[in-house]
Design a protein around this motif. Structure first.
Motif, PDB file in Angstrom:
ATOM      1  N   SER A  58      -5.719  -4.950 -12.448  1.00 46.78           N
ATOM      2  CA  SER A  58      -5.182  -3.748 -13.067  1.00 46.78           C
ATOM      3  C   SER A  58      -6.129  -3.182 -14.110  1.00 46.78           C
ATOM      4  O   SER A  58      -5.911  -2.110 -14.626  1.00 46.78           O
ATOM      5  CB  SER A  58      -3.821  -4.029 -13.689  1.00 46.78           C
ATOM      6  N   ARG A  77      -9.620   5.208 -11.146  1.00 50.63           N
ATOM      7  CA  ARG A  77      -8.937   5.652 -12.362  1.00 50.63           C
ATOM      8  C   ARG A  77      -9.817   5.406 -13.581  1.00 50.63           C
ATOM      9  O   ARG A  77      -9.956   6.256 -14.445  1.00 50.63           O
ATOM     10  CB  ARG A  77      -7.619   4.887 -12.502  1.00 50.63           C
ATOM     11  N   ALA A 103       1.322  -4.625   2.787  1.00 52.15           N
ATOM     12  CA  ALA A 103       2.316  -3.925   3.596  1.00 52.15           C
ATOM     13  C   ALA A 103       1.860  -2.544   4.052  1.00 52.15           C
ATOM     14  O   ALA A 103       2.134  -2.145   5.181  1.00 52.15           O
ATOM     15  CB  ALA A 103       3.630  -3.827   2.832  1.00 52.15           C
ATOM     16  N   THR A 104       1.155  -1.820   3.187  1.00 60.38           N
ATOM     17  CA  THR A 104       0.724  -0.471   3.575  1.00 60.38           C
ATOM     18  C   THR A 104      -0.175  -0.530   4.797  1.00 60.38           C
ATOM     19  O   THR A 104       0.055   0.158   5.799  1.00 60.38           O
ATOM     20  CB  THR A 104      -0.071   0.196   2.436  1.00 60.38           C
ATOM     21  N   VAL A 163      -2.758   0.447 -14.378  1.00 60.87           N
ATOM     22  CA  VAL A 163      -2.083   0.727 -13.110  1.00 60.87           C
ATOM     23  C   VAL A 163      -0.989  -0.317 -12.910  1.00 60.87           C
ATOM     24  O   VAL A 163      -1.046  -1.397 -13.491  1.00 60.87           O
ATOM     25  CB  VAL A 163      -3.064   0.656 -11.918  1.00 60.87           C
ATOM     26  N   ASP A 210      -5.203  -9.955  -9.510  1.00 62.73           N
ATOM     27  CA  ASP A 210      -4.261  -8.984 -10.081  1.00 62.73           C
ATOM     28  C   ASP A 210      -5.079  -7.927 -10.799  1.00 62.73           C
ATOM     29  O   ASP A 210      -5.212  -7.937 -12.011  1.00 62.73           O
ATOM     30  CB  ASP A 210      -3.317  -9.652 -11.079  1.00 62.73           C
ATOM     31  N   PRO A 223       3.901  -1.290  -1.917  1.00 58.77           N
ATOM     32  CA  PRO A 223       2.928  -2.172  -2.566  1.00 58.77           C
ATOM     33  C   PRO A 223       1.704  -1.449  -3.119  1.00 58.77           C
ATOM     34  O   PRO A 223       0.813  -2.076  -3.650  1.00 58.77           O
ATOM     35  CB  PRO A 223       2.506  -3.095  -1.423  1.00 58.77           C
ATOM     36  N   GLU A 224       1.682  -0.118  -2.997  1.00 56.91           N
ATOM     37  CA  GLU A 224       0.537   0.635  -3.497  1.00 56.91           C
ATOM     38  C   GLU A 224       0.350   0.449  -4.995  1.00 56.91           C
ATOM     39  O   GLU A 224       1.318   0.350  -5.734  1.00 56.91           O
ATOM     40  CB  GLU A 224       0.779   2.124  -3.265  1.00 56.91           C
ATOM     41  N   VAL A 225      -0.905   0.452  -5.416  1.00 55.56           N
ATOM     42  CA  VAL A 225      -1.183   0.506  -6.843  1.00 55.56           C
ATOM     43  C   VAL A 225      -0.912   1.930  -7.315  1.00 55.56           C
ATOM     44  O   VAL A 225      -1.374   2.878  -6.701  1.00 55.56           O
ATOM     45  CB  VAL A 225      -2.651   0.142  -7.101  1.00 55.56           C
ATOM     46  N   GLN A 226      -0.102   2.081  -8.366  1.00 56.39           N
ATOM     47  CA  GLN A 226       0.217   3.430  -8.827  1.00 56.39           C
ATOM     48  C   GLN A 226      -0.033   3.572 -10.310  1.00 56.39           C
ATOM     49  O   GLN A 226      -0.121   2.588 -11.038  1.00 56.39           O
ATOM     50  CB  GLN A 226       1.675   3.762  -8.507  1.00 56.39           C
ATOM     51  N   THR A 227      -0.126   4.796 -10.745  1.00 59.09           N
ATOM     52  CA  THR A 227      -0.446   5.046 -12.142  1.00 59.09           C
ATOM     53  C   THR A 227       0.035   6.444 -12.521  1.00 59.09           C
ATOM     54  O   THR A 227       0.174   7.301 -11.663  1.00 59.09           O
ATOM     55  CB  THR A 227      -1.961   4.924 -12.371  1.00 59.09           C
ATOM     56  N   ILE A 228       0.322   6.612 -13.801  1.00 56.86           N
ATOM     57  CA  ILE A 228       0.675   7.948 -14.280  1.00 56.86           C
ATOM     58  C   ILE A 228      -0.595   8.591 -14.808  1.00 56.86           C
ATOM     59  O   ILE A 228      -1.223   8.066 -15.725  1.00 56.86           O
ATOM     60  CB  ILE A 228       1.728   7.883 -15.401  1.00 56.86           C
ATOM     61  N   GLN A 243       1.734  -2.366 -10.036  1.00 57.10           N
ATOM     62  CA  GLN A 243       1.951  -2.784  -8.657  1.00 57.10           C
ATOM     63  C   GLN A 243       3.086  -3.792  -8.724  1.00 57.10           C
ATOM     64  O   GLN A 243       3.217  -4.489  -9.731  1.00 57.10           O
ATOM     65  CB  GLN A 243       0.639  -3.428  -8.169  1.00 57.10           C
ATOM     66  N   LYS A 301      -6.113  -1.754  -4.046  1.00 57.72           N
ATOM     67  CA  LYS A 301      -5.820  -1.818  -5.475  1.00 57.72           C
ATOM     68  C   LYS A 301      -7.110  -1.751  -6.284  1.00 57.72           C
ATOM     69  O   LYS A 301      -7.152  -1.127  -7.335  1.00 57.72           O
ATOM     70  CB  LYS A 301      -4.997  -3.059  -5.807  1.00 57.72           C
ATOM     71  N   GLY A 320       5.005  -7.356   1.187  1.00 57.08           N
ATOM     72  CA  GLY A 320       3.970  -8.015   0.400  1.00 57.08           C
ATOM     73  C   GLY A 320       2.801  -7.093   0.158  1.00 57.08           C
ATOM     74  O   GLY A 320       2.867  -5.907   0.452  1.00 57.08           O
ATOM     75  N   LYS A 321       1.706  -7.669  -0.364  1.00 54.99           N
ATOM     76  CA  LYS A 321       0.663  -6.804  -0.887  1.00 54.99           C
ATOM     77  C   LYS A 321      -0.110  -6.057   0.187  1.00 54.99           C
ATOM     78  O   LYS A 321      -0.757  -5.062  -0.104  1.00 54.99           O
ATOM     79  CB  LYS A 321      -0.288  -7.608  -1.777  1.00 54.99           C
ATOM     80  N   ASN A 355       8.933  -3.933  -4.467  1.00 47.93           N
ATOM     81  CA  ASN A 355       8.009  -3.766  -3.345  1.00 47.93           C
ATOM     82  C   ASN A 355       8.662  -2.974  -2.221  1.00 47.93           C
ATOM     83  O   ASN A 355       8.046  -2.095  -1.621  1.00 47.93           O
ATOM     84  CB  ASN A 355       7.573  -5.144  -2.851  1.00 47.93           C
ATOM     85  N   LEU A 356       9.919  -3.281  -1.947  1.00 55.22           N
ATOM     86  CA  LEU A 356      10.625  -2.562  -0.884  1.00 55.22           C
ATOM     87  C   LEU A 356      10.825  -1.097  -1.261  1.00 55.22           C
ATOM     88  O   LEU A 356      10.650  -0.204  -0.447  1.00 55.22           O
ATOM     89  CB  LEU A 356      11.993  -3.200  -0.636  1.00 55.22           C
ATOM     90  N   PHE A 406       3.637  -6.658  -7.872  1.00 52.80           N
ATOM     91  CA  PHE A 406       3.370  -8.081  -8.093  1.00 52.80           C
ATOM     92  C   PHE A 406       2.508  -8.339  -9.331  1.00 52.80           C
ATOM     93  O   PHE A 406       2.041  -9.449  -9.537  1.00 52.80           O
ATOM     94  CB  PHE A 406       2.713  -8.688  -6.853  1.00 52.80           C
ATOM     95  N   TYR A 407       2.287  -7.321 -10.151  1.00 54.57           N
ATOM     96  CA  TYR A 407       1.446  -7.519 -11.331  1.00 54.57           C
ATOM     97  C   TYR A 407       2.206  -8.136 -12.500  1.00 54.57           C
ATOM     98  O   TYR A 407       1.619  -8.438 -13.526  1.00 54.57           O
ATOM     99  CB  TYR A 407       0.837  -6.189 -11.778  1.00 54.57           C
ATOM    100  N   LYS A 455      -5.780  11.267  -5.704  1.00 53.41           N
ATOM    101  CA  LYS A 455      -5.271  10.872  -7.016  1.00 53.41           C
ATOM    102  C   LYS A 455      -6.274  11.110  -8.129  1.00 53.41           C
ATOM    103  O   LYS A 455      -5.889  11.410  -9.248  1.00 53.41           O
ATOM    104  CB  LYS A 455      -4.877   9.393  -6.984  1.00 53.41           C
ATOM    105  N   ALA A 504      -8.270   1.909  -6.285  1.00 52.98           N
ATOM    106  CA  ALA A 504      -7.444   2.749  -7.153  1.00 52.98           C
ATOM    107  C   ALA A 504      -7.765   2.479  -8.619  1.00 52.98           C
ATOM    108  O   ALA A 504      -7.960   3.414  -9.419  1.00 52.98           O
ATOM    109  CB  ALA A 504      -5.965   2.494  -6.878  1.00 52.98           C
TER     110      ALA A 504
END
Lengths: 301, 409
Positions: free
Chosen positions: B222, B253, B46-47, A223, B220, A127-132, A225, B246, B43-44, A122-123, A227-228, B278, B249
């Protein structure tokens, strides 16, 4: 709920194809990390609660490598190697000290590791959700009712290749044999000259590499994150408990079964219950096992 | 010996007590007014926590550099004491108590998100500490009878009705009743999203529309492909999604990947999730509610016009390609504090609270006037549609809308 059943079986049965395909993709990814967990659990009796976080870490590594414009197979190989080294060092640092301790020590230690990894990711990654986004085309069939992205097909193929490689490795190679011997009886293996400490280290690192590979696929298909991880931990535990330890075909079929069950649950009772589905299976398996054991239990008088 | 010991103990207690009583006045010390805030810096959330903090700090710097807060003919500087609530409500409540009891903070700025505000508001209320918050929009925050909670932003019930009205207008424009519209919704189970949902369900009932999908999404989040598979099969006229960044996003996607072709798609947090960057293909035509847009015709003496604030903030934080509204409303909250202190002309918590309740001002962020429940009743909510070039275009009526959304998968 009734509407959803009607939708599935009366109005648009074609979407079953989509649900089944999605279930298979889910299952293929789970099979990898579930097999890793089964190994670690079976060989060294460590219940690795950080399993899901290894997956997510693999995903983030893939994300970094992807930003350097490397092709997917190369990413997969690099992540697997890095995660292998990571797993080895975690073994040397933490796991080595808890192998002979009781269950709670291993649970606490790996849970702590899980928290540490989550916060560190996270640091570092945010915390963004990311994906390739592989920017690959999508196949659509049946009047756009079924869509299969190429990225998922490639992932499935890669998962298949990795699994086949693991099977051959465990059967044929000396190290694979040593791992199996240690799992069967660590003391006997030691007597026969197998360095069990090395086997443990290798097993843990191997698990970490498998998780890393799964993580690469996760970041391509879905995706990630920081914490997932926990959802993957829960699913792999459910699969391993359902399949039993050290039973590779069992783990793979349980993974596909749970993947399908999850998708159908999501379809029929709602997406929110998808994550609950594997836990329900876990519960059912435990209850059935209890009943069976009770039936066979005999008291020595 | 024993007697001495007693005296020493008594003295020690006195010293400790003195220490406590001096820290209890930290709300205003010297020429500094301390505002307290527990914010999600890790934490979740934070952004968005960071967006909020930057908004607060930007306004504090501006106010301090332009004469500060004038109370009783004396100029005071503002400063904010932050704690990191780690995005967990229980920690937030704990930290609010620590801010008030140990640090002696007497005036608070809000945390990020409705859930966190829900945890903290009872604490500030208990101690009679006024809190102006900028990031908790849940309608249910303002039905609890809180007297010390004020929000500069519009509440959740105003987020997405506009999109539903567009669906109704579309049916009317082709000579059909609004009740012909078929609606699909997918919401996360958190207070914010559930509030939005409750408002919409009410409207759908009033219009007589058919709610064909009403899925709840897991925390969660995803994978929501099962919901989208249903969307594909049922072909609704409008799809509404809410699940923070989340959720946006993940949805964008998978909408892209599954080639979902619903004519109107509305979702919260598009900008925060950067869906236009994105997933430019899928995101074309998304309707996104926003609390604020830089293009509105509002201004004030402190920050200038909405566009001025936007430009200055961007200059201070060049990493933003488009400035999130979370930062704008955070700045507005600090500005309201200045107005309230000056109107009250005192630092008595009760007097300041009453001054906030009476505030009526125009800011770059929009008009601010608090209703009897503490929410801002003067500011409207805006809807923007994402263009094919990734731009966000204000849509105020159905004729402004690109219908159906113009996608090429």
């Amino acid at each position: 709920m009734f509407d959803n059943l009607q939708l599935l079986f009366v109005w648009a049965p074609i979407i079953n194809v989509q649900v089944i395909l999605d279930g298979i993709f889910v299952g293929a990814v789970f099979a990898l990390c579930a097999y890793g967990l089964a190994l670690v659990w079976g060989v060294m009796n460590i219940k690795n609660l950080a399993q899901g976080d290894f997956v997510i870490l693999g995903g983030y590594l893939a994300l970094v490598l992807h930003s350097w414009n490397l092709p997917l197979p190369v990413i997969l190989v690099i992540v697997t190697i890095v995660m292998f080294v990571y797993g080895w060092s975690i073994y040397a640092l933490i796991i080595r000290r808890i192998v002979d301790k009781d269950m709670f020590v291993s649970l606490l230690a790996t849970f702590g590791l899980s928290l540490l990894m989550q916060q560190a990711m996270n640091l570092y990654f945010g915390p963004e959700v990311q994906t390739i986004d592989m920017k690959l085309p999508v196949i659509d069939a049946f009047d756009n009712m079924v869509t299969i992205p190429y990225s998922k097909i490639i992932s499935l193929a890669l998962a298949g290749i990795i699994t086949a490689a693991v099977v051959i490795f465990m059967k044929k190679s000396r190290t694979g044999q040593a791992i199996r011997a240690t799992a069967q009886d660590a003391r006997a293996a030691r007597v026969l000259g197998i360095d069990t400490d090395r086997v443990y280290a290798f097993t843990f690192a191997f698990n970490s590499a498998l998780c890393g590979a799964a993580g690469v696929l996760v970041s391509v298909i879905w995706v990630i994150q920081p914490f997932y991880g926990i959802t993957y931990s829960v699913r792999t535990f459910a699969i391993v408990t359902a399949a039993g330890l050290g039973n590779l075909p069992g783990v793979i079929s349980a993974a596909f079964g749970i993947g399908l069950f999850e998708k159908y649950t999501g379809m029929i009772v709602g997406t929110a219950y998808e994550v609950a589905a594997p836990v329900m299976i876990l519960l059912l398996v435990l209850i059935i096992r209890q009943i069976n054991m009770k039936r066979n239990r005999q008291v020595v008088r | 010996m024993f007697k001495n010991f007693k005296i020493i103990t008594a003295m020690a207690f006195a010293v400790v007590a003195a220490g406590f009583s001096s820290s209890a006045n930290a709300g205003v010390e010297g020429d500094t007014i301390t505002l307290g805030s527990a914010l999600s810096l890790t934490g979740k959330y934070a952004t968005n926590g960071l967006h909020t903090q930057r908004g607060y700090d930007f306004a504090v710097d501006r106010i301090n550099s332009t004469g500060g807060v004038m109370v009783g003919g004396k100029s005071y500087k503002l400063t904010v004491k932050y704690y990191d609530d780690e995005s967990t409500p229980a920690r937030g409540a704990q930290l609010a108590e620590r801010l008030i009891q140990q640090d002696g903070v007497e005036f608070m700025l809000g945390p990020y998100s409705s859930g966190m505000t829900k945890a903290i508001a009872p604490v500030s209320e208990k101690f009679g500490v006024p809190m102006i918050e900028a990031e908790g929009a849940s309608r249910s925050l303002f039905t609890q009878g809180y007297k010390y909670l004020f929000a500069v932003l519009s509440t959740t019930d105003l987020y997405l009705p506009g999109a539903l009205n567009f669906a109704a207008d579309q049916k009317k424009s082709i000579g059909k009743p609004a009740s012909d519209a078929r609606v699909a919704m997918a919401f996360e189970g958190d207070p914010f999203s559930m509030d939005i949902r409750a408002g919409l369900v009410e409207m759908i009932k009033d219009y007589g529309m058919k709610l064909v999908i009403d899925d709840q999404l897991p925390a969660d989040l995803s994978d929501m492909s099962t919901t989208l598979t249903k969307v594909k099969a049922l072909k609704p006229d409008i799809l509404i999604i809410s699940g923070h960044s989340k959720g946006a996003a993940t949805a964008a996607r998978q909408i892209d990947e599954m080639k979902i072709n619903v004519p109107i798609i509305a979702m919260t947090h598009c900008e925060a999730a950067k869906v236009h960057e994105k997933f430019p293909n899928a995101a074309t035509g998304f309707l996104c509610p926003t609390q604020w847009v830089p293009g509105i015709d509002k201004k004030d003496a402190m920050f200038g016009s909405a566009a001025d604030w936007n430009a200055d903030f961007k200059a201070a934080h060049p990493s933003y390609s488009s400035v999130p509204y979370q930062s704008a409303q955070a700045s507005a909250a600090v500005y309201v504090w200045k107005e309230a202190f000056e109107a009250a002309n005192s630092f008595d918590k009760k007097a300041v609270r009453d001054a906030i309740a009476g505030v009526e001002m125009q800011t770059f962020y929009g008009d601010v006037k608090f209703g009897p429940d503490g929410n801002n009743v003067a500011k409207p909510m805006f809807l923007r549609q994402i263009g094919s070039d990734g731009s966000y275009n204000l849509v105020s009526s159905f004729s402004d809308l690109t219908y159906p959304r113009n996608v090429s998968y």
